[in-house]
Write an enzyme that holds these catalytic residues in place. Sequence first.
Site, PDB file in Angstrom:
ATOM      1  N   HIS A  83      -0.669  -6.308  -2.231  1.00  0.00           N
ATOM      2  CA  HIS A  83      -1.415  -5.289  -1.494  1.00  0.00           C
ATOM      3  C   HIS A  83      -2.702  -5.966  -1.035  1.00  0.00           C
ATOM      4  O   HIS A  83      -3.543  -6.329  -1.869  1.00  0.00           O
ATOM      5  CB  HIS A  83      -1.695  -4.071  -2.379  1.00  0.00           C
ATOM      6  CG  HIS A  83      -0.450  -3.315  -2.722  1.00  0.00           C
ATOM      7  ND1 HIS A  83      -0.210  -2.778  -3.964  1.00  0.00           N
ATOM      8  CD2 HIS A  83       0.638  -3.037  -1.949  1.00  0.00           C
ATOM      9  CE1 HIS A  83       0.986  -2.179  -3.936  1.00  0.00           C
ATOM     10  NE2 HIS A  83       1.511  -2.324  -2.738  1.00  0.00           N
ATOM     11  N   GLU A  86      -6.171  -5.259  -2.435  1.00  0.00           N
ATOM     12  CA  GLU A  86      -6.415  -5.383  -3.877  1.00  0.00           C
ATOM     13  C   GLU A  86      -6.687  -6.862  -4.143  1.00  0.00           C
ATOM     14  O   GLU A  86      -5.775  -7.672  -4.225  1.00  0.00           O
ATOM     15  CB  GLU A  86      -5.215  -4.838  -4.650  1.00  0.00           C
ATOM     16  CG  GLU A  86      -5.008  -3.346  -4.343  1.00  0.00           C
ATOM     17  CD  GLU A  86      -3.686  -2.782  -4.851  1.00  0.00           C
ATOM     18  OE1 GLU A  86      -2.978  -3.476  -5.605  1.00  0.00           O
ATOM     19  OE2 GLU A  86      -3.371  -1.635  -4.474  1.00  0.00           O
ATOM     20  N   HIS A 190      -2.527  -6.530  -9.321  1.00  0.00           N
ATOM     21  CA  HIS A 190      -2.975  -5.451  -8.426  1.00  0.00           C
ATOM     22  C   HIS A 190      -4.385  -4.996  -8.785  1.00  0.00           C
ATOM     23  O   HIS A 190      -5.015  -5.538  -9.702  1.00  0.00           O
ATOM     24  CB  HIS A 190      -2.023  -4.251  -8.522  1.00  0.00           C
ATOM     25  CG  HIS A 190      -0.658  -4.515  -7.986  1.00  0.00           C
ATOM     26  ND1 HIS A 190      -0.196  -3.948  -6.826  1.00  0.00           N
ATOM     27  CD2 HIS A 190       0.343  -5.297  -8.449  1.00  0.00           C
ATOM     28  CE1 HIS A 190       1.033  -4.358  -6.585  1.00  0.00           C
ATOM     29  NE2 HIS A 190       1.396  -5.185  -7.567  1.00  0.00           N
ATOM     30  N   GLU A 281      -2.887  -4.100 -13.331  1.00  0.00           N
ATOM     31  CA  GLU A 281      -3.942  -3.470 -12.519  1.00  0.00           C
ATOM     32  C   GLU A 281      -5.257  -3.929 -13.123  1.00  0.00           C
ATOM     33  O   GLU A 281      -5.561  -3.623 -14.274  1.00  0.00           O
ATOM     34  CB  GLU A 281      -3.826  -1.943 -12.607  1.00  0.00           C
ATOM     35  CG  GLU A 281      -2.484  -1.386 -12.164  1.00  0.00           C
ATOM     36  CD  GLU A 281      -2.325  -1.329 -10.652  1.00  0.00           C
ATOM     37  OE1 GLU A 281      -3.349  -1.495  -9.949  1.00  0.00           O
ATOM     38  OE2 GLU A 281      -1.195  -1.129 -10.187  1.00  0.00           O
TER      39      GLU A 281
HETATM   40 ZN    ZN Z   1      -1.218  -2.623  -5.675  1.00  0.00          ZN
END
Ligand code: ZN
Length: 443
Positions: A83, A86, A190, A281
């Site tokens: 992404h 990110e 992420h 994350e």
């Molecule tokens: Zn992501």
Amino acid sequence: MDFARLWLGLLLSLVTALDFNYHHQEAMEAFLKSVAQNYSSITQLHSIGKSVKGRNLWVLVVGRFPKEHRIGIPEFKYVANMHGDETVGRELLLHLIEHLVTNDGKDPEITNLIDGTRIHIMPSMNPDGFEAVRKPDCFYSNGRENYNLYDLNRNFPDAFEFNNVSRQPETEAVMKWLKMETFVLSANLHGGALVASYPFDNGVPATGTLHSRSLTPDDDVFQHLAHTYASRNPNMKKGDHCKNNVNFPNGVTNGYSWYPLLGGMQDYNYVWAQCFEITLELSCCKYPREEKLPLFWNDNKASLIEYIKQVHLGVKGQVFDHNRIPLPNVIVEVQDRSHICPYKTNRFGEYYLLVLPGSYVINVTVPGHEPHLTKVVIPEKTQNFSALKKDILLPFQGQLDSIPVSNPSCPMSPLYRNLRSHSAATKPSLFLFLVTVLHIFFK
Ligand SMILES: [Zn+2]
Ligand SMILES: *[C@@H]1O[C@H](CO)[C@@H](O)[C@H](O)[C@H]1NC(C)=O
Ligand SMILES: *[C@@H]1O[C@H](CO)[C@@H](O)[C@H](O)[C@H]1NC(C)=O
Ligand SMILES: *[C@@H]1O[C@H](CO)[C@@H](O)[C@H](O)[C@H]1NC(C)=O
Ligand SMILES: *[C@@H]1O[C@H](CO)[C@@H](O)[C@H](O)[C@H]1NC(C)=O
């Protein structure tokens, strides 16, 4: 004591240290090329393909034998920035690269890691998305998707439902890469939350969706992997660090329990590439200001290194016929935790099975023959940068050149769809509803 040399060394190390700024494609390429040149004996830089806009998808490999697989040395990977908005993982992986190459031969832990592991690092899977974001922004921005506006973490074949989206060049490149190397362990980096999330991201009642989760037969291993990362990150392990977000006990969650998604990369790795992957994350803010980057490196350094070591869990070895010829494409599974696409030996006849300490039965099956069962005991004491080594000799007469090379039992279609289930409906969570309405996505 040669003070002049000491000072020069100190000065050089200050000059050459990677700064804590964001590195756009050109600066990132320059850094990677410079590392590949200065540390040519332990690195290999290559591009696995191009983004929609023609940017290279760079991978730097670090290892004692970086250019090719060696028998007994497992393949590990980190992929960040799929992404594009990110951004923390992208910079962390550049700092990880620097940390690995500059400590080889100095820090015994890093030296052992490089001796026994081939580490593939991809700082950006979505360089077009990253370049599309103008400036730091904590929330969703249009750089999440690739240039064609596809979310790459919804772009893989799915084991539970048909995924009819058009496959993007970045996804194709990764799928091709996963066929070239036999990766054993991976993480996908992420931002937008602070949690270690493990498969499955999608599911059917047979994997537990009626209880708002979707678990693999290797759930104990996945929980261990996620805890290994989260417990060493001082903010992640608190589980509630990001405001206005759900609480994650110990900073760990099952992907589906958080919110289900279709076409994700971690499920694809586990089902079709024989590679255990979790989703990390790393920051409440998706694209934090540069001043925060040193703090993120500090909080994640120990986790990033300890996680790589987990590729040495369990048991590994080669499968031979009675003439000691290695047998590729033989099914090797741990009894009672077989995969819907059976895990098979690679072209060197090797297998790698990630399991926690304990007693297991390894089931080796040549299609069309009786299974061959071997008992193994994985010791409690952590292995020294190596899984338990167990070669397996099959008592077969003659050549086994009739083993089919392709894996017809594993088409890229929803394999889990027909597993026996106990009820028709799945229960969408309130959180999923909120996520859909507010359009806030993380993983
Ligand atoms: Zn992501
Ligand atoms: C590589 O070596 C050159 C010359 O010593 C130095 O200027 C450069 O910063 C080094 N790059 C890295 C990434 O170590
Ligand atoms: C997706 O593709 C499958 C197989 O080709 C087909 O059966 C299904 O109807 C398609 N679904 C959608 C929503 O287009
Ligand atoms: C061993 O694996 C094969 C192939 O996956 C399977 O058909 C068989 O039932 C397994 N046998 C045992 C005893 O687990
Ligand atoms: C484990 O690694 C350490 C660090 O290099 C080394 O000193 C030790 O001999 C190794 N132990 C075994 C059992 O291989």
